[in-house]
Motif scaffolding. Structure first.
Motif, PDB file in Angstrom:
ATOM      1  N   GLU A 140       0.828  -1.203   0.000  1.00 34.69           N
ATOM      2  CA  GLU A 140       0.000   0.000   0.000  1.00 34.69           C
ATOM      3  C   GLU A 140       0.867   1.260   0.000  1.00 34.69           C
ATOM      4  OE1 GLU A 140      -2.802   2.998   0.203  1.00 34.69           O
ATOM      5  OE2 GLU A 140      -2.818   0.990  -0.650  1.00 34.69           O
ATOM      6  N   LEU A 141       1.972   1.232   0.744  1.00 36.45           N
ATOM      7  CA  LEU A 141       2.888   2.368   0.719  1.00 36.45           C
ATOM      8  C   LEU A 141       3.471   2.562  -0.681  1.00 36.45           C
ATOM      9  CD1 LEU A 141       4.780   1.733   4.076  1.00 36.45           C
ATOM     10  CD2 LEU A 141       3.177   3.596   3.627  1.00 36.45           C
ATOM     11  N   ALA A 142       3.797   1.465  -1.339  1.00 31.63           N
ATOM     12  CA  ALA A 142       4.337   1.556  -2.696  1.00 31.63           C
ATOM     13  C   ALA A 142       3.313   2.156  -3.652  1.00 31.63           C
ATOM     14  CB  ALA A 142       4.773   0.164  -3.176  1.00 31.63           C
ATOM     15  N   ARG A 143       2.065   1.739  -3.513  1.00 26.70           N
ATOM     16  CA  ARG A 143       1.009   2.294  -4.372  1.00 26.70           C
ATOM     17  C   ARG A 143       0.838   3.788  -4.118  1.00 26.70           C
ATOM     18  NH1 ARG A 143      -3.322   4.645  -4.288  1.00 26.70           N
ATOM     19  NH2 ARG A 143      -3.301   4.635  -2.000  1.00 26.70           N
ATOM     20  N   ALA A 144       0.780   4.166  -2.840  1.00 22.72           N
ATOM     21  CA  ALA A 144       0.561   5.567  -2.500  1.00 22.72           C
ATOM     22  C   ALA A 144       1.728   6.443  -2.957  1.00 22.72           C
ATOM     23  CB  ALA A 144       0.343   5.709  -0.992  1.00 22.72           C
ATOM     24  N   SER A 145       2.942   5.903  -2.849  1.00 24.90           N
ATOM     25  CA  SER A 145       4.103   6.650  -3.321  1.00 24.90           C
ATOM     26  C   SER A 145       4.045   6.857  -4.829  1.00 24.90           C
ATOM     27  CB  SER A 145       5.391   5.914  -2.946  1.00 24.90           C
ATOM     28  OG  SER A 145       6.514   6.542  -3.522  1.00 24.90           O
ATOM     29  N   ALA A 146       3.758   5.791  -5.565  1.00 26.30           N
ATOM     30  CA  ALA A 146       3.698   5.896  -7.022  1.00 26.30           C
ATOM     31  C   ALA A 146       2.612   6.862  -7.472  1.00 26.30           C
ATOM     32  CB  ALA A 146       3.464   4.514  -7.632  1.00 26.30           C
ATOM     33  N   ALA A 147       1.523   6.925  -6.709  1.00 30.68           N
ATOM     34  CA  ALA A 147       0.416   7.806  -7.061  1.00 30.68           C
ATOM     35  C   ALA A 147       0.641   9.245  -6.611  1.00 30.68           C
ATOM     36  CB  ALA A 147      -0.885   7.272  -6.458  1.00 30.68           C
ATOM     37  N   PRO A 153       9.993   7.701  -1.330  1.00 33.90           N
ATOM     38  CA  PRO A 153      10.668   7.140  -2.498  1.00 33.90           C
ATOM     39  C   PRO A 153       9.765   6.114  -3.190  1.00 33.90           C
ATOM     40  CG  PRO A 153      11.987   6.902  -0.474  1.00 33.90           C
ATOM     41  CD  PRO A 153      10.603   7.276  -0.068  1.00 33.90           C
ATOM     42  N   ASP A 154      10.119   5.768  -4.409  1.00 29.90           N
ATOM     43  CA  ASP A 154       9.512   4.624  -5.060  1.00 29.90           C
ATOM     44  C   ASP A 154       9.958   3.371  -4.301  1.00 29.90           C
ATOM     45  OD1 ASP A 154       7.884   4.076  -7.510  1.00 29.90           O
ATOM     46  OD2 ASP A 154       9.525   2.669  -7.890  1.00 29.90           O
ATOM     47  N   ILE A 155       9.080   2.375  -4.198  1.00 32.81           N
ATOM     48  CA  ILE A 155       9.358   1.205  -3.369  1.00 32.81           C
ATOM     49  C   ILE A 155       9.270  -0.059  -4.206  1.00 32.81           C
ATOM     50  CG2 ILE A 155       8.645  -0.130  -1.347  1.00 32.81           C
ATOM     51  CD1 ILE A 155       7.316   2.464  -0.282  1.00 32.81           C
ATOM     52  N   ALA A 156      10.374  -0.799  -4.250  1.00 30.39           N
ATOM     53  CA  ALA A 156      10.380  -2.152  -4.803  1.00 30.39           C
ATOM     54  C   ALA A 156      10.612  -3.105  -3.637  1.00 30.39           C
ATOM     55  CB  ALA A 156      11.471  -2.309  -5.846  1.00 30.39           C
TER      56      ALA A 156
END
Length: 452
Positions: A140-147, A153-156
Protein backbone atom coordinates in the motif's frame (compact mmCIF):
# COMPACT_ATOMS: atom_id res chain seq x y z
CA UNK A 1 13.93 1.63 -26.42
CA UNK A 2 16.58 2.02 -29.10
CA UNK A 3 19.69 3.92 -28.03
CA UNK A 4 19.17 7.67 -28.15
CA UNK A 5 21.24 9.46 -30.73
CA UNK A 6 23.03 12.73 -30.19
CA UNK A 7 22.00 15.88 -32.03
CA UNK A 8 23.88 19.20 -32.35
CA UNK A 9 26.91 17.95 -30.44
CA UNK A 10 29.88 20.18 -29.78
CA UNK A 11 33.19 18.67 -28.73
CA UNK A 12 35.75 19.85 -26.26
CA UNK A 13 39.11 18.22 -25.77
CA UNK A 14 39.11 16.36 -29.06
CA UNK A 15 38.01 12.91 -27.79
CA UNK A 16 34.75 11.07 -27.30
CA UNK A 17 35.36 10.78 -23.56
CA UNK A 18 35.44 14.56 -23.21
CA UNK A 19 32.58 15.19 -25.57
CA UNK A 20 30.18 17.81 -24.28
CA UNK A 21 26.58 17.11 -25.22
CA UNK A 22 24.76 20.17 -26.51
CA UNK A 23 21.51 18.26 -26.84
CA UNK A 24 20.60 14.62 -26.27
CA UNK A 25 17.02 13.64 -27.14
CA UNK A 26 15.02 10.47 -26.64
CA UNK A 27 13.82 9.78 -30.18
CA UNK A 28 11.39 7.15 -28.91
CA UNK A 29 9.34 10.05 -27.54
CA UNK A 30 9.58 12.61 -30.36
CA UNK A 31 6.39 14.52 -29.55
CA UNK A 32 7.54 17.48 -27.52
CA UNK A 33 4.22 19.28 -27.93
CA UNK A 34 2.19 17.51 -25.23
CA UNK A 35 1.22 19.10 -21.92
CA UNK A 36 3.16 19.22 -18.66
CA UNK A 37 6.66 19.58 -19.93
CA UNK A 38 9.11 20.88 -17.33
CA UNK A 39 12.54 22.24 -18.15
CA UNK A 40 14.83 21.88 -15.14
CA UNK A 41 17.49 24.44 -15.95
CA UNK A 42 20.42 26.48 -14.71
CA UNK A 43 22.29 23.52 -13.21
CA UNK A 44 25.47 21.55 -13.65
CA UNK A 45 24.06 18.21 -14.75
CA UNK A 46 25.88 15.14 -13.41
CA UNK A 47 24.28 12.40 -15.50
CA UNK A 48 25.51 9.43 -13.47
CA UNK A 49 27.24 7.97 -16.52
CA UNK A 50 30.90 8.34 -17.45
CA UNK A 51 30.16 11.45 -19.49
CA UNK A 52 31.55 14.78 -18.37
CA UNK A 53 29.26 17.13 -16.41
CA UNK A 54 27.07 19.46 -18.47
CA UNK A 55 27.69 23.04 -17.28
CA UNK A 56 24.81 25.48 -17.62
CA UNK A 57 22.79 22.36 -18.30
CA UNK A 58 19.14 21.44 -18.34
CA UNK A 59 16.87 18.41 -18.35
CA UNK A 60 13.56 18.35 -20.20
CA UNK A 61 10.92 16.17 -18.55
CA UNK A 62 7.46 15.14 -19.65
CA UNK A 63 5.38 13.56 -16.92
CA UNK A 64 7.66 11.13 -15.13
CA UNK A 65 10.12 10.58 -17.98
CA UNK A 66 13.21 12.43 -19.14
CA UNK A 67 12.94 13.54 -22.75
CA UNK A 68 16.23 15.33 -23.30
CA UNK A 69 19.46 16.32 -21.57
CA UNK A 70 21.78 19.07 -22.74
CA UNK A 71 22.74 22.70 -22.42
CA UNK A 72 20.15 25.20 -21.30
CA UNK A 73 20.42 27.08 -24.59
CA UNK A 74 19.79 24.00 -26.72
CA UNK A 75 16.90 22.64 -24.67
CA UNK A 76 15.19 26.00 -24.31
CA UNK A 77 15.14 26.21 -28.10
CA UNK A 78 13.76 22.65 -28.49
CA UNK A 79 11.10 22.74 -25.78
CA UNK A 80 7.48 23.58 -26.65
CA UNK A 81 6.19 27.02 -25.75
CA UNK A 82 3.99 25.68 -22.95
CA UNK A 83 6.99 24.25 -21.06
CA UNK A 84 7.21 25.12 -17.37
CA UNK A 85 10.64 26.56 -16.55
CA UNK A 86 12.11 25.43 -13.23
CA UNK A 87 15.21 27.43 -12.30
CA UNK A 88 17.60 25.45 -10.08
CA UNK A 89 19.72 28.50 -9.29
CA UNK A 90 23.06 27.03 -10.29
CA UNK A 91 22.64 23.79 -8.36
CA UNK A 92 24.26 20.46 -9.12
CA UNK A 93 21.67 18.06 -10.57
CA UNK A 94 22.35 14.35 -10.16
CA UNK A 95 20.37 11.10 -10.26
CA UNK A 96 18.20 10.30 -7.26
CA UNK A 97 19.75 7.93 -4.72
CA UNK A 98 18.78 4.27 -4.38
CA UNK A 99 18.98 2.57 -0.98
CA UNK A 100 19.29 -1.09 -1.92
CA UNK A 101 18.55 -2.53 1.53
CA UNK A 102 15.73 -1.18 3.65
CA UNK A 103 13.11 -2.37 6.14
CA UNK A 104 10.06 -0.20 6.82
CA UNK A 105 7.40 -2.61 8.15
CA UNK A 106 8.91 -5.09 10.60
CA UNK A 107 6.94 -4.68 12.74
CA UNK A 108 4.28 -2.95 10.64
CA UNK A 109 3.48 0.60 11.70
CA UNK A 110 2.13 3.06 9.15
CA UNK A 111 3.11 6.18 11.17
CA UNK A 112 6.65 4.83 11.59
CA UNK A 113 6.97 3.84 7.94
CA UNK A 114 5.64 7.10 6.52
CA UNK A 115 7.87 9.17 8.83
CA UNK A 116 10.91 7.16 7.74
CA UNK A 117 9.99 7.38 4.06
CA UNK A 118 9.48 11.13 4.30
CA UNK A 119 12.98 11.59 5.71
CA UNK A 120 14.37 9.34 2.96
CA UNK A 121 12.87 11.24 0.06
CA UNK A 122 13.64 14.71 1.41
CA UNK A 123 17.21 13.47 1.95
CA UNK A 124 17.60 12.53 -1.71
CA UNK A 125 16.51 8.87 -1.79
CA UNK A 126 14.13 8.37 -4.70
CA UNK A 127 13.97 4.54 -4.70
CA UNK A 128 14.31 1.93 -1.98
CA UNK A 129 14.58 -1.84 -2.09
CA UNK A 130 12.56 -3.28 0.80
CA UNK A 131 14.09 -6.61 1.73
CA UNK A 132 11.04 -8.43 3.15
CA UNK A 133 8.63 -6.91 5.65
CA UNK A 134 4.88 -7.15 6.16
CA UNK A 135 3.97 -6.70 2.51
CA UNK A 136 0.36 -5.84 3.31
CA UNK A 137 1.68 -2.50 4.55
CA UNK A 138 4.55 -2.18 2.09
CA UNK A 139 2.40 -2.78 -0.99
CA UNK A 140 0.00 0.00 0.00
CA UNK A 141 2.89 2.37 0.72
CA UNK A 142 4.34 1.56 -2.70
CA UNK A 143 1.01 2.29 -4.37
CA UNK A 144 0.56 5.57 -2.50
CA UNK A 145 4.10 6.65 -3.32
CA UNK A 146 3.70 5.90 -7.02
CA UNK A 147 0.42 7.81 -7.06
CA UNK A 148 1.98 10.85 -5.40
CA UNK A 149 -0.26 10.57 -2.35
CA UNK A 150 2.59 10.80 0.17
CA UNK A 151 6.15 12.08 0.07
CA UNK A 152 8.17 8.89 -0.27
CA UNK A 153 10.67 7.14 -2.50
CA UNK A 154 9.51 4.62 -5.06
CA UNK A 155 9.36 1.21 -3.37
CA UNK A 156 10.38 -2.15 -4.80
CA UNK A 157 10.01 -5.11 -2.45
CA UNK A 158 10.75 -8.79 -2.03
CA UNK A 159 8.86 -11.75 -0.64
CA UNK A 160 10.79 -13.89 1.81
CA UNK A 161 11.78 -17.58 1.62
CA UNK A 162 13.65 -19.48 4.35
CA UNK A 163 13.84 -22.99 5.74
CA UNK A 164 11.15 -24.11 8.21
CA UNK A 165 13.62 -24.04 11.12
CA UNK A 166 13.97 -20.27 10.77
CA UNK A 167 10.33 -19.46 11.43
CA UNK A 168 10.46 -19.29 15.20
CA UNK A 169 12.17 -15.91 14.73
CA UNK A 170 10.18 -13.13 16.44
CA UNK A 171 10.46 -10.88 13.39
CA UNK A 172 8.47 -13.39 11.38
CA UNK A 173 5.64 -13.39 13.89
CA UNK A 174 5.19 -9.63 13.88
CA UNK A 175 5.53 -9.30 10.10
CA UNK A 176 3.00 -12.04 9.32
CA UNK A 177 0.42 -11.58 12.08
CA UNK A 178 -2.74 -13.53 11.33
CA UNK A 179 -0.86 -16.39 9.66
CA UNK A 180 0.90 -19.39 11.04
CA UNK A 181 4.63 -18.68 10.75
CA UNK A 182 5.88 -19.73 7.34
CA UNK A 183 2.47 -19.69 5.62
CA UNK A 184 2.01 -16.00 4.75
CA UNK A 185 2.22 -15.36 0.99
CA UNK A 186 5.12 -12.98 1.56
CA UNK A 187 6.96 -15.08 4.19
CA UNK A 188 7.06 -18.74 3.23
CA UNK A 189 8.80 -21.73 4.74
CA UNK A 190 10.40 -23.80 2.00
CA UNK A 191 11.79 -27.33 2.08
CA UNK A 192 12.42 -30.18 -0.37
CA UNK A 193 8.70 -30.99 -0.51
CA UNK A 194 7.53 -27.46 -1.36
CA UNK A 195 5.76 -26.94 -4.67
CA UNK A 196 8.02 -24.12 -5.75
CA UNK A 197 5.99 -23.19 -8.83
CA UNK A 198 3.02 -22.50 -6.58
CA UNK A 199 5.08 -20.86 -3.82
CA UNK A 200 6.72 -18.42 -6.22
CA UNK A 201 3.41 -17.68 -7.94
CA UNK A 202 1.82 -16.89 -4.56
CA UNK A 203 4.75 -14.61 -3.68
CA UNK A 204 4.50 -12.94 -7.07
CA UNK A 205 0.86 -12.19 -6.38
CA UNK A 206 1.86 -9.88 -3.52
CA UNK A 207 3.41 -7.50 -6.05
CA UNK A 208 6.94 -8.51 -5.09
CA UNK A 209 9.68 -7.86 -7.61
CA UNK A 210 11.94 -10.53 -6.15
CA UNK A 211 12.32 -13.45 -3.79
CA UNK A 212 14.63 -12.84 -0.85
CA UNK A 213 16.51 -16.04 0.02
CA UNK A 214 17.43 -15.72 3.64
CA UNK A 215 18.46 -18.69 5.78
CA UNK A 216 18.38 -22.39 6.59
CA UNK A 217 18.27 -23.52 2.96
CA UNK A 218 20.51 -26.13 1.35
CA UNK A 219 22.36 -25.25 -1.88
CA UNK A 220 20.11 -27.44 -4.02
CA UNK A 221 17.03 -25.69 -2.65
CA UNK A 222 18.53 -22.24 -3.24
CA UNK A 223 19.17 -23.27 -6.83
CA UNK A 224 15.62 -24.56 -7.34
CA UNK A 225 14.12 -21.36 -5.87
CA UNK A 226 16.31 -19.24 -8.13
CA UNK A 227 15.45 -21.19 -11.26
CA UNK A 228 11.71 -21.04 -10.58
CA UNK A 229 11.74 -17.35 -9.64
CA UNK A 230 13.57 -16.47 -12.83
CA UNK A 231 11.17 -18.63 -14.84
CA UNK A 232 8.29 -16.56 -13.45
CA UNK A 233 10.03 -13.25 -14.09
CA UNK A 234 11.21 -12.46 -10.55
CA UNK A 235 14.69 -11.56 -9.37
CA UNK A 236 16.40 -13.35 -6.49
CA UNK A 237 18.06 -11.33 -3.74
CA UNK A 238 20.00 -13.43 -1.25
CA UNK A 239 21.99 -13.11 1.92
CA UNK A 240 25.70 -13.53 1.29
CA UNK A 241 25.54 -16.75 3.29
CA UNK A 242 22.29 -18.72 3.47
CA UNK A 243 23.26 -21.10 6.24
CA UNK A 244 24.11 -23.91 5.56
CA UNK A 245 24.67 -22.71 1.98
CA UNK A 246 27.98 -20.89 1.70
CA UNK A 247 28.65 -17.78 -0.38
CA UNK A 248 30.03 -19.62 -3.43
CA UNK A 249 27.04 -21.97 -3.40
CA UNK A 250 24.64 -19.04 -3.24
CA UNK A 251 26.36 -17.29 -6.13
CA UNK A 252 26.53 -20.54 -8.15
CA UNK A 253 22.74 -20.84 -7.76
CA UNK A 254 22.44 -17.81 -10.04
CA UNK A 255 21.05 -15.21 -7.61
CA UNK A 256 20.97 -11.63 -8.87
CA UNK A 257 22.46 -9.96 -5.80
CA UNK A 258 23.91 -10.84 -2.43
CA UNK A 259 23.60 -8.71 0.68
CA UNK A 260 26.05 -7.94 3.48
CA UNK A 261 29.70 -7.96 2.46
CA UNK A 262 30.63 -9.28 5.89
CA UNK A 263 28.74 -12.53 5.19
CA UNK A 264 31.02 -13.27 2.24
CA UNK A 265 33.74 -13.74 4.85
CA UNK A 266 32.38 -17.21 5.52
CA UNK A 267 33.76 -18.38 2.17
CA UNK A 268 36.56 -20.90 2.53
CA UNK A 269 35.54 -21.84 6.08
CA UNK A 270 33.08 -24.39 7.53
CA UNK A 271 29.57 -22.98 7.21
CA UNK A 272 27.34 -23.07 10.32
CA UNK A 273 24.41 -25.45 9.86
CA UNK A 274 21.79 -22.87 10.77
CA UNK A 275 21.19 -19.13 11.02
CA UNK A 276 20.00 -19.61 14.62
CA UNK A 277 22.39 -18.63 17.42
CA UNK A 278 24.85 -19.58 18.67
CA UNK A 279 26.34 -19.04 15.24
CA UNK A 280 30.06 -18.82 14.55
CA UNK A 281 31.11 -15.45 13.21
CA UNK A 282 33.58 -14.98 10.36
CA UNK A 283 37.26 -15.40 11.19
CA UNK A 284 38.29 -11.75 11.31
CA UNK A 285 42.01 -12.56 11.48
CA UNK A 286 41.83 -13.71 7.84
CA UNK A 287 41.07 -10.13 6.77
CA UNK A 288 43.65 -8.16 8.70
CA UNK A 289 46.00 -7.65 5.76
CA UNK A 290 44.15 -8.75 2.62
CA UNK A 291 41.17 -10.63 1.26
CA UNK A 292 41.78 -14.39 1.41
CA UNK A 293 42.22 -16.21 -1.89
CA UNK A 294 38.94 -18.10 -1.44
CA UNK A 295 37.00 -14.83 -1.12
CA UNK A 296 38.92 -13.33 -4.03
CA UNK A 297 37.89 -16.28 -6.20
CA UNK A 298 34.28 -15.81 -5.08
CA UNK A 299 34.34 -12.13 -6.05
CA UNK A 300 35.72 -12.97 -9.48
CA UNK A 301 32.84 -15.38 -9.97
CA UNK A 302 30.37 -12.69 -8.93
CA UNK A 303 31.87 -10.41 -11.55
CA UNK A 304 31.58 -13.13 -14.19
CA UNK A 305 27.94 -13.70 -13.31
CA UNK A 306 27.04 -9.99 -12.94
CA UNK A 307 25.96 -10.65 -9.35
CA UNK A 308 25.58 -7.35 -7.47
CA UNK A 309 27.11 -6.86 -4.02
CA UNK A 310 24.76 -5.00 -1.66
CA UNK A 311 27.56 -4.06 0.72
CA UNK A 312 25.64 -2.61 3.75
CA UNK A 313 28.68 -1.36 5.64
CA UNK A 314 26.30 0.61 7.85
CA UNK A 315 25.15 -2.69 9.40
CA UNK A 316 28.48 -2.87 11.22
CA UNK A 317 28.70 0.85 11.97
CA UNK A 318 25.21 2.01 12.89
CA UNK A 319 26.05 1.93 16.61
CA UNK A 320 28.63 4.64 15.90
CA UNK A 321 31.64 2.51 16.84
CA UNK A 322 33.75 0.97 14.05
CA UNK A 323 34.20 -2.77 14.53
CA UNK A 324 36.57 -5.43 13.18
CA UNK A 325 33.62 -6.77 11.20
CA UNK A 326 33.30 -3.38 9.52
CA UNK A 327 36.98 -3.49 8.56
CA UNK A 328 36.55 -6.96 7.05
CA UNK A 329 33.38 -5.95 5.20
CA UNK A 330 35.08 -2.82 3.87
CA UNK A 331 38.09 -4.80 2.68
CA UNK A 332 35.81 -7.23 0.85
CA UNK A 333 33.85 -4.35 -0.68
CA UNK A 334 37.00 -2.58 -1.83
CA UNK A 335 38.31 -5.73 -3.47
CA UNK A 336 34.95 -6.39 -5.11
CA UNK A 337 34.97 -2.94 -6.69
CA UNK A 338 38.58 -3.38 -7.78
CA UNK A 339 37.63 -6.59 -9.59
CA UNK A 340 34.67 -4.95 -11.32
CA UNK A 341 31.82 -6.31 -9.22
CA UNK A 342 28.87 -3.89 -9.22
CA UNK A 343 28.47 -2.56 -5.68
CA UNK A 344 25.20 -1.08 -4.47
CA UNK A 345 24.62 1.04 -1.38
CA UNK A 346 22.22 -0.42 1.16
CA UNK A 347 21.76 0.44 4.82
CA UNK A 348 19.49 -2.12 6.57
CA UNK A 349 19.13 0.22 9.57
CA UNK A 350 17.79 3.77 9.86
CA UNK A 351 19.71 6.58 11.43
CA UNK A 352 18.61 7.83 14.84
CA UNK A 353 15.14 9.42 15.00
CA UNK A 354 16.52 12.93 15.46
CA UNK A 355 18.95 12.72 12.52
CA UNK A 356 17.68 15.06 9.77
CA UNK A 357 19.16 12.86 7.02
CA UNK A 358 18.71 9.22 6.00
CA UNK A 359 21.21 6.42 6.56
CA UNK A 360 22.29 6.29 2.91
CA UNK A 361 24.39 9.40 3.53
CA UNK A 362 26.32 7.48 6.17
CA UNK A 363 26.65 4.37 3.99
CA UNK A 364 28.22 6.45 1.24
CA UNK A 365 30.60 8.07 3.72
CA UNK A 366 31.65 4.59 4.91
CA UNK A 367 32.36 3.50 1.35
CA UNK A 368 34.79 6.43 1.13
CA UNK A 369 36.26 6.29 4.64
CA UNK A 370 36.51 2.52 5.03
CA UNK A 371 36.53 1.02 1.53
CA UNK A 372 38.58 3.71 -0.22
CA UNK A 373 35.97 4.74 -2.78
CA UNK A 374 36.13 8.21 -4.27
CA UNK A 375 33.00 10.31 -3.64
CA UNK A 376 32.01 9.85 -7.28
CA UNK A 377 32.38 6.09 -7.04
CA UNK A 378 30.35 5.98 -3.83
CA UNK A 379 27.60 7.96 -5.54
CA UNK A 380 27.70 5.45 -8.40
CA UNK A 381 26.95 2.70 -5.85
CA UNK A 382 23.83 4.61 -4.82
CA UNK A 383 22.73 5.32 -8.40
CA UNK A 384 23.83 2.95 -11.16
CA UNK A 385 24.67 0.27 -8.57
CA UNK A 386 21.26 0.54 -6.94
CA UNK A 387 19.57 0.42 -10.32
CA UNK A 388 21.48 -2.77 -11.17
CA UNK A 389 20.44 -4.36 -7.86
CA UNK A 390 16.83 -3.68 -8.79
CA UNK A 391 17.24 -4.93 -12.34
CA UNK A 392 16.29 -1.43 -13.49
CA UNK A 393 19.46 -0.15 -15.15
CA UNK A 394 17.52 1.03 -18.18
CA UNK A 395 15.48 3.64 -16.32
CA UNK A 396 16.98 4.31 -12.88
CA UNK A 397 20.27 5.62 -11.56
CA UNK A 398 21.07 8.01 -14.39
CA UNK A 399 19.93 11.22 -16.02
CA UNK A 400 19.35 10.22 -19.62
CA UNK A 401 16.62 10.29 -22.24
CA UNK A 402 14.01 7.65 -21.48
CA UNK A 403 14.98 7.30 -17.83
CA UNK A 404 12.53 8.03 -15.05
CA UNK A 405 12.73 11.61 -13.82
CA UNK A 406 14.29 10.86 -10.42
CA UNK A 407 16.84 13.55 -9.62
CA UNK A 408 18.19 15.62 -6.75
CA UNK A 409 19.61 19.13 -6.69
CA UNK A 410 22.36 20.14 -4.27
CA UNK A 411 23.91 23.54 -3.71
CA UNK A 412 27.43 22.02 -3.62
CA UNK A 413 29.14 19.31 -5.65
CA UNK A 414 28.87 15.87 -3.97
CA UNK A 415 31.29 14.28 -6.43
CA UNK A 416 34.02 16.32 -4.75
CA UNK A 417 32.81 15.98 -1.16
CA UNK A 418 29.94 13.73 -0.05
CA UNK A 419 29.02 16.14 2.73
CA UNK A 420 27.55 18.26 -0.09
CA UNK A 421 24.58 15.88 -0.06
CA UNK A 422 23.48 17.76 3.04
CA UNK A 423 23.11 20.84 0.87
CA UNK A 424 20.20 19.20 -0.95
CA UNK A 425 17.58 21.71 -2.01
CA UNK A 426 15.19 19.69 -4.16
CA UNK A 427 14.18 16.09 -4.75
CA UNK A 428 12.43 15.20 -8.00
CA UNK A 429 10.70 11.83 -7.94
CA UNK A 430 8.70 10.62 -10.94
CA UNK A 431 8.90 14.20 -12.17
CA UNK A 432 7.29 15.58 -8.99
CA UNK A 433 9.09 18.27 -7.02
CA UNK A 434 9.76 18.21 -3.29
CA UNK A 435 11.70 21.14 -1.84
CA UNK A 436 13.82 20.45 1.22
CA UNK A 437 12.52 23.60 2.90
CA UNK A 438 9.14 21.85 3.11
CA UNK A 439 10.58 19.21 5.46
CA UNK A 440 10.81 19.72 9.21
CA UNK A 441 13.16 16.98 10.49
CA UNK A 442 11.98 17.50 14.06
CA UNK A 443 8.27 17.21 13.37
CA UNK A 444 8.04 13.40 13.26
CA UNK A 445 11.15 12.32 15.15
CA UNK A 446 9.04 10.49 17.72
CA UNK A 447 7.29 8.49 15.01
CA UNK A 448 10.71 7.50 13.60
CA UNK A 449 11.68 5.77 16.83
CA UNK A 450 12.88 2.27 15.91
CA UNK A 451 10.56 -0.51 17.02
CA UNK A 452 12.57 -3.75 17.11
Amino acid sequence: MVPARTDAVTCAGGSAHHERQELLIDHDHPDLDGDRHVLWEHATVLTGADAAPVPDGAVLVRGERILAVGTRRALAAAAPGSTVRADLDGAFLLPGLVDSHQHVATPPSVPYATAQLEREVYGGVTTIRVMADDLRVVAELARASAAGELPAPDIAFAAFFAGPSFFDDERVRVASAGYEPGTAPWMQAVDTHTDLAQAVAVARGTGARAIKVYADLAPETVGRITDEAHRQGLLVWAHGTVFPSGPSEVVAAGVDSVSHACLLGHEGRPIPASYAPPRQDIDLDRFRDRVPESVDTLLREMRRRDCVLDATLFVDAHTGTPTPRLSAAARITARAAELGVVVSAGTDFPTTPDDPFPAIHRELALLVEQAGFTPARALAAATVGGAAALGRSADLGRIAPGARADMIATAEDPTSDLSALRSITTTITRGRRLDRRGFDPRARARERTWRP
